[in-house]
Design an enzyme around this catalytic site. Structure first.
Site, short mmCIF file in Angstrom:
data_model
loop_
_atom_site.label_atom_id
_atom_site.label_comp_id
_atom_site.label_asym_id
_atom_site.label_seq_id
_atom_site.Cartn_x
_atom_site.Cartn_y
_atom_site.Cartn_z
N CYS A 70 0.88 -1.16 0.00
CA CYS A 70 0.00 0.00 0.00
C CYS A 70 0.92 1.21 0.00
CB CYS A 70 -0.91 0.01 1.22
SG CYS A 70 -1.83 1.55 1.39
N CYS A 84 -0.62 4.33 2.38
CA CYS A 84 -0.64 4.25 3.85
C CYS A 84 -0.20 2.85 4.28
CB CYS A 84 -2.00 4.65 4.41
SG CYS A 84 -3.44 3.92 3.63
N SER A 85 -1.13 2.01 4.72
CA SER A 85 -0.70 0.70 5.22
C SER A 85 -1.81 -0.32 5.12
CB SER A 85 -0.26 0.85 6.67
OG SER A 85 -1.34 1.40 7.41
N CYS A 86 -2.66 -0.22 4.09
CA CYS A 86 -3.77 -1.15 3.93
C CYS A 86 -3.22 -2.58 3.87
CB CYS A 86 -4.55 -0.84 2.66
SG CYS A 86 -5.24 0.82 2.68
#
Lengths: 111, 99, 206
Positions: free
Chosen positions: C109, C112-114
């Site tokens: 991702c 962000c940090s999906c």
């Protein structure tokens, strides 16, 4: 071509040069999980009190050096707080008083 | 909302850089790809980010790009690809390579 | 599995010291005082978080290896397939992508940090790092090499940038020589990183 300074946000980093990947990880601390839990609860209740995209937008709005220096869940709690203030769930005044109270609580508990 | 594109359609990602909260990565703007699938419809993150939680849903797609299209100096294999989720309002039709 | 008591700071009961730790306490307490949520809600959400880990993803992978029909439905409609296995993943739009002799998948991702938290738990720090997020889309093969994974040039490396509402899980290839293993033994071979796509599943007969 000269670009506007705001054309690419700091968080939008796909394809930029960066160093080797350090294969680090850590066991999350309880306070970090609490932050995560706050987001899960606030975004899933009905009506929701904030959105995941508000969380992201708040993080994206951090100045680049703060974005880099703060830890992951530090960025989260900063952004959650801001969204709750913006959405009228918390006022700055009550937050300020609560923070003082919490800080002094732990100061006096110190051995 | 009826999706404008179907699997296999050639599309180009719009090039804009407006202020706001954008989920279309910068690196893929202006690139040409192919709709891999219609991925359903979801609320618009660009509005959700400003606290507007009940705007209409919009179609979301998975778009497949050839790595060499995205990065002209791509070092890997020519068949390497990159799938990105992109909302419909960031896409426009692209003419496929001569049919 | 990681639980709330595995962290050293917590097990030793070290009091909060940083501004952001104080901020977390303040926001949480204010929300509780206002009746927006309860202490129990938070504890339950943390408990739910702790119950999620790569063992769940591994269970799904092992079933797909031994049951072709399950695998087919997993690739077509992962949320329903996973639910039929008795795993509750909530409203997540999960997409399972299969590694084959022709294609190797990698998840990132960049914005962000999906991450497929419902099946893998919370993401490791490196997944959220600037280095991984910046490089995985542009030089996936060098990133893979840093994880010790060398993908032949004849194989297509396909990167999935998890930018919106879908979450991805890689279905790794079943390693050679595992025909005699039970489903549980197979699941034990499947590590988190192979379901992100940075590694492959290894098996060496003793």
């Amino acid at each position: 071509m000269e670009r506007d300074l705001t054309s690419r946000s700091h968080h939008d980093m796909g394809g930029l040069e960066a160093g080797h990947i350090k294969p680090v990880e850590h066991d999350y601390e309880l306070w970090e999980k609490n932050v995560d839990a706050l987001l899960v609860l606030l975004t899933s209740m009905s009506p929701k009190l904030m959105s995941v995209d508000q969380l992201r937008k708040g993080i994206e709005s951090l100045p680049p050096d703060a974005y880099e220096k703060m830890s992951y869940y530090e960025r989260w709690i900063f952004s959650i707080t801001q969204a709750l203030q913006y959405n009228g769930v918390l006022t700055t005044k009550e937050l300020s008083r609560k923070l003082e109270e919490v800080q002094s609580r732990y100061e006096t508990e110190e051995v | 909302m009826i999706p404008l594109f179907q699997t296999g359609n050639a599309v180009r990602v719009r090039k804009g850089s407006p202020p706001g909260h954008i989920r279309t990565p910068f690196y893929v703007r202006g690139c040409k790809g192919v709709i891999e699938r219609v991925a359903g419809e979801y609320r618009n993150p660009e509005e959700l980010a400003f606290g507007r939680f009940d705007t209409p849903v919009v179609p979301l797609y998975r778009v497949r790009f050839q790595q060499q299209e995205v990065w002209p100096d791509y070092q890997g294999s020519p068949q390497d690809s990159l799938d990105v989720e992109i909302f419909e309002f960031w896409l426009e039709p692209a003419n496929p390579e001569k049919t | 599995m990681k639980t709330s008591s595995t962290n050293e700071r917590d097990t030793k009961n070290i009091p909060p010291t940083t501004y952001y730790q104080f901020l977390e306490i303040s926001v949480r307490e204010l929300l509780i005082e206002k009746g927006v949520l309860s202490d129990e809600d938070i504890r339950n959400a943390v408990k739910e978080m702790d119950s999620r880990g790569p063992e769940l993803g591994a269970q799904v992978v092992a079933r797909a290896w031994v049951d072709p029909q399950f695998k087919q439905s997993l690739l077509q409609d992962a949320p329903s397939a996973v639910k039929a296995l008795g795993l509750e993943i909530g409203p997540v739009q999960l997409l399972v992508v299969e590694n084959t002799p022709e294609v190797h998948n990698l998840i990132v991702c960049t914005l962000c940090s999906c991450y497929p938290r419902s099946l893998l738990g919370l993401p490791p720090d490196w997944y959220k790092s600037r280095e991984y997020r910046s490089r995985a889309v542009r030089e996936p093969r060098s990133v893979l090499l840093e994880f010790g994974t060398d993908i032949s040039d004849e194989v297509e490396v396909r990167v999935h940038d998890s930018t919106a509402d879908l979450r991805y899980l890689v279905l790794p290839q079943r390693p050679e020589g595992t025909g005699h293993l039970t489903e549980d033994e197979l699941a034990a071979l499947v590590k988190r990183d192979s379901m992100i796509g940075v590694t492959e599943v290894c098996f060496s007969a003793i």
